[in-house]
Structure formats: C-alpha cells, structure tokens
Write a protein that holds these residues in place. Structure first.
Motif, PDB file in Angstrom:
ATOM      1  N   ASP A 195       0.660  -1.160  -0.474  1.00  0.00           N
ATOM      2  CA  ASP A 195      -0.434  -0.339  -0.090  1.00  0.00           C
ATOM      3  C   ASP A 195       0.644   0.612   0.108  1.00  0.00           C
ATOM      4  OD1 ASP A 195      -1.967  -1.487   0.011  1.00  0.00           O
ATOM      5  OD2 ASP A 195      -2.709  -1.446   2.255  1.00  0.00           O
ATOM      6  N   ARG A 196       1.722   1.048   1.056  1.00  0.00           N
ATOM      7  CA  ARG A 196       3.143   2.479   1.319  1.00  0.00           C
ATOM      8  C   ARG A 196       3.628   2.522  -0.713  1.00  0.00           C
ATOM      9  NH1 ARG A 196       4.298   0.442   5.569  1.00  0.00           N
ATOM     10  NH2 ARG A 196       6.282   0.011   5.143  1.00  0.00           N
ATOM     11  N   ALA A 197       4.172   1.500  -0.692  1.00  0.00           N
ATOM     12  CA  ALA A 197       4.189   1.793  -2.812  1.00  0.00           C
ATOM     13  C   ALA A 197       3.453   2.356  -3.423  1.00  0.00           C
ATOM     14  CB  ALA A 197       4.769   0.047  -3.013  1.00  0.00           C
ATOM     15  N   VAL A 198       2.433   2.108  -3.776  1.00  0.00           N
ATOM     16  CA  VAL A 198       0.820   2.115  -4.869  1.00  0.00           C
ATOM     17  C   VAL A 198       1.504   4.021  -4.315  1.00  0.00           C
ATOM     18  CG1 VAL A 198      -1.805   2.656  -4.696  1.00  0.00           C
ATOM     19  CG2 VAL A 198      -0.004   0.208  -4.174  1.00  0.00           C
ATOM     20  N   ASP A 199       1.387   4.210  -3.308  1.00  0.00           N
ATOM     21  CA  ASP A 199       0.834   5.762  -2.801  1.00  0.00           C
ATOM     22  C   ASP A 199       2.983   6.292  -3.202  1.00  0.00           C
ATOM     23  OD1 ASP A 199      -0.256   7.879  -0.995  1.00  0.00           O
ATOM     24  OD2 ASP A 199       1.765   7.264   0.313  1.00  0.00           O
ATOM     25  N   TRP A 200       3.428   5.846  -3.099  1.00  0.00           N
ATOM     26  CA  TRP A 200       4.667   6.424  -3.780  1.00  0.00           C
ATOM     27  C   TRP A 200       4.390   6.331  -4.854  1.00  0.00           C
ATOM     28  CZ3 TRP A 200       8.104   3.032  -0.062  1.00  0.00           C
ATOM     29  CH2 TRP A 200       7.546   3.296   1.504  1.00  0.00           C
ATOM     30  N   THR A 201       4.256   5.492  -5.388  1.00  0.00           N
ATOM     31  CA  THR A 201       4.447   5.092  -7.149  1.00  0.00           C
ATOM     32  C   THR A 201       3.249   6.407  -7.326  1.00  0.00           C
ATOM     33  OG1 THR A 201       4.748   3.291  -7.094  1.00  0.00           O
ATOM     34  CG2 THR A 201       4.080   3.990  -8.828  1.00  0.00           C
ATOM     35  N   GLN A 202       2.104   6.437  -6.979  1.00  0.00           N
ATOM     36  CA  GLN A 202       0.705   7.517  -6.965  1.00  0.00           C
ATOM     37  C   GLN A 202       1.259   9.424  -7.449  1.00  0.00           C
ATOM     38  OE1 GLN A 202      -2.294   6.517  -4.446  1.00  0.00           O
ATOM     39  NE2 GLN A 202      -3.638   5.219  -6.318  1.00  0.00           N
ATOM     40  N   ARG A 203       1.701   9.646  -5.762  1.00  0.00           N
ATOM     41  CA  ARG A 203       2.694  10.439  -5.752  1.00  0.00           C
ATOM     42  C   ARG A 203       3.816  10.865  -6.558  1.00  0.00           C
ATOM     43  NH1 ARG A 203       3.010  11.381   0.597  1.00  0.00           N
ATOM     44  NH2 ARG A 203       1.571  11.433   1.428  1.00  0.00           N
ATOM     45  N   TYR A 204       4.923   9.970  -6.795  1.00  0.00           N
ATOM     46  CA  TYR A 204       5.980  10.871  -7.222  1.00  0.00           C
ATOM     47  C   TYR A 204       6.641  10.027  -8.422  1.00  0.00           C
ATOM     48  CZ  TYR A 204       6.665  12.107  -2.884  1.00  0.00           C
ATOM     49  OH  TYR A 204       6.807  12.697  -1.512  1.00  0.00           O
ATOM     50  N   GLY A 205       5.671   8.747  -8.896  1.00  0.00           N
ATOM     51  CA  GLY A 205       5.296   8.237 -10.713  1.00  0.00           C
ATOM     52  C   GLY A 205       6.805   8.134 -10.761  1.00  0.00           C
ATOM     53  N   ILE A 206       7.479   8.480 -12.258  1.00  0.00           N
ATOM     54  CA  ILE A 206       8.403   7.551 -11.818  1.00  0.00           C
ATOM     55  C   ILE A 206       9.325   7.803 -11.456  1.00  0.00           C
ATOM     56  CG2 ILE A 206       7.902   6.764 -14.376  1.00  0.00           C
ATOM     57  CD1 ILE A 206       9.774   9.497 -15.452  1.00  0.00           C
ATOM     58  N   TRP A 207       9.631   8.702 -10.505  1.00  0.00           N
ATOM     59  CA  TRP A 207      10.762   8.955  -9.740  1.00  0.00           C
ATOM     60  C   TRP A 207      10.826   7.736  -8.398  1.00  0.00           C
ATOM     61  CZ3 TRP A 207      14.414  11.660 -11.326  1.00  0.00           C
ATOM     62  CH2 TRP A 207      14.345  12.780 -12.341  1.00  0.00           C
ATOM     63  N   ALA A 208       9.950   7.692  -7.973  1.00  0.00           N
ATOM     64  CA  ALA A 208       9.969   6.671  -7.273  1.00  0.00           C
ATOM     65  C   ALA A 208      10.415   5.288  -7.784  1.00  0.00           C
ATOM     66  CB  ALA A 208       8.370   6.409  -6.975  1.00  0.00           C
ATOM     67  N   ILE A 209      10.011   5.091  -9.008  1.00  0.00           N
ATOM     68  CA  ILE A 209      10.770   4.357  -9.486  1.00  0.00           C
ATOM     69  C   ILE A 209      11.933   4.351 -10.091  1.00  0.00           C
ATOM     70  CG2 ILE A 209      11.004   2.551 -11.786  1.00  0.00           C
ATOM     71  CD1 ILE A 209       7.804   3.297 -12.626  1.00  0.00           C
ATOM     72  N   PHE A 210      12.535   5.177  -9.894  1.00  0.00           N
ATOM     73  CA  PHE A 210      13.831   5.560 -10.107  1.00  0.00           C
ATOM     74  C   PHE A 210      14.837   5.704  -8.534  1.00  0.00           C
ATOM     75  CE2 PHE A 210      17.246   8.489  -9.908  1.00  0.00           C
ATOM     76  CZ  PHE A 210      17.578   8.029 -10.469  1.00  0.00           C
ATOM     77  N   ILE A 211      14.068   5.854  -8.471  1.00  0.00           N
ATOM     78  CA  ILE A 211      14.837   5.796  -6.507  1.00  0.00           C
ATOM     79  C   ILE A 211      14.974   4.888  -6.032  1.00  0.00           C
ATOM     80  CG2 ILE A 211      14.836   6.518  -4.717  1.00  0.00           C
ATOM     81  CD1 ILE A 211      16.210   8.549  -6.369  1.00  0.00           C
ATOM     82  N   GLY A 250       7.873  -2.281  -8.669  1.00  0.00           N
ATOM     83  CA  GLY A 250       7.053  -3.000  -9.757  1.00  0.00           C
ATOM     84  C   GLY A 250       5.848  -3.486  -9.891  1.00  0.00           C
ATOM     85  N   LEU A 251       5.178  -4.108  -8.485  1.00  0.00           N
ATOM     86  CA  LEU A 251       3.595  -4.268  -8.437  1.00  0.00           C
ATOM     87  C   LEU A 251       2.847  -3.305  -8.932  1.00  0.00           C
ATOM     88  CD1 LEU A 251       4.726  -7.505  -6.275  1.00  0.00           C
ATOM     89  CD2 LEU A 251       3.898  -8.285  -8.815  1.00  0.00           C
ATOM     90  N   ALA A 252       3.445  -2.297  -8.113  1.00  0.00           N
ATOM     91  CA  ALA A 252       2.008  -0.870  -7.680  1.00  0.00           C
ATOM     92  C   ALA A 252       2.224  -0.399  -9.406  1.00  0.00           C
ATOM     93  CB  ALA A 252       2.812   0.191  -7.277  1.00  0.00           C
TER      94      ALA A 252
END
Length: 201
Positions: A128-144, A157-159
């Motif tokens: 759920d946190r990963a989904v939240d981070w990905t929704q907030r920061y998009g590809i920057w969350a993936i990059f970090i 990745g799942l999120a």
C-alpha cells in the motif's frame, strides 16, 4: 483523510534489520565465493578467464535477469556483478547487468498489471505504501527504488503495473536507476584486486 498506521513493534523492526543484515552478509559471502571460484577455474585450466569474456557477460545477463524476475526472493545479482567485474571489463559488466535487471523487473510489473491479490499476501501494508509513493512521485519513485541496493523494488514494480504506468516509462525509469547502481557495483569489484595487492604488499 487516511488514518496513520500503528507504529511498528520494536521486535518486528529488530527482526527486519536482522533479516537485512543476514542478506547483506550472505551476499558478501557469495561474492567472495564466486571470486575464489573464478580463481580456481583459472588455476585448473591454467589460463586467464579474460579470453572467456563472452561467457562471463552471458552469465551476468542471465543471472541478473533471473534474479530480478524473482518476487520477494533475494537472489545473487549484486554478487555476480561485483565478482564478474574483478575479471572482465567493468563498464561492459555494468551495462549488461543493468539491462538484465531491468528486463527481469518487468516480470514484476507484468504481474502487477494483471493483478496482485495472489502475490501480495504477506506485504500488504508495504505494498500500500508502494502504491502511495508511485501515485505521488510516479517514475521518480521507480527510479529511486531501482537505484538503491537492498531496497525491495518488487513492490514498486507491482504497484507500477497495477497503476498502469506506461511500460516504456517503467522500463526507462527502472533502467535509469539500475545503470548507475550497476556501474557502482562493477567498479567496486574492479577495485578489489587492486586493494588486495596493496594489502598483501
């Protein structure tokens, strides 16, 4: 407004850090074992492994691909990158490893794209946190998350898949994080023989 989650118990935090420590020590031990295995092979065939670079690069690609394709299972991609760079061109090792890692992580993205209920059972809060981070920061969350070793990228990745992040954006952000990480690890491995020679005098 979402309520704040309960603070994680101290015993759970201690257990998590113990697990992380065990993984790190395991990766270090595996790296040393692979390096010594390379040395053993060189002694056995009585020739340098530099002439078998093509095989080494293929092994790096396959191991990093399969390691990243596993979900929630620590695998030896970090160790093989460091160890391989002690034998072969570290820049080539890094590039190949980053591509293998990125393609492997696409498995997790695909699993998220087609549904996560059968996969995310023990890590629901973290997911759920990963989904939240990905929704907030998009590809920057993936990059970090792709950049920093030992961070559980599988959840992001799942999120990303579940949130229908465009495949090319996911792959680009993941590779952008994996590439400098792979270069760092490869040049750590490249420097190990130099440090060993200095240490042994």
């Amino acid at each position: 407004m979402r309520a704040k989650g309960k603070r994680e118990p101290r015993s759970a935090r201690a257990k998590r850090w113990l697990k992380v420590t065990a993984i790190v020590l395991g990766m270090l031990a595996l790296t040393v074992a692979i390096i010594y295995f390379f040395r053993f092979i060189e002694g056995y065939i009585e020739t340098s492994l530099e002439g078998f670079a093509w095989a080494g690069y293929l092994i790096v690609f396959v191991v990093t691909l399969l390691s990243s394709a596993t979900i929630f299972i620590p695998a030896p991609s970090l160790a093989i990158v460091v160890a391989a760079a002690t034998q072969w061109n570290p820049a080539i090792v890094a590039i190949i490893a980053s591509v293998g890692d990125t393609l492997g992580e696409f498995i997790g993205y695909t699993a998220g794209y087609f549904g996560t209920k059968l996969i995310v059972t023990r890590h629901i809060a973290a997911y759920d946190r990963a989904v939240d981070w990905t929704q907030r920061y998009g590809i920057w969350a993936i990059f970090i998350f792709a950049l920093i070793p030992m961070m559980l990228f599988d959840l992001v990745g799942l999120a990303a898949g579940a949130l229908r992040v465009k495949p090319w954006r996911f792959l680009l952000a993941c590779w952008a994080g994996r590439l400098p990480r792979a270069f760092f690890l490869a040049y750590v491995g490249y420097g190990l023989p130099v440090l060993y020679r200095l240490w042994s005098g």
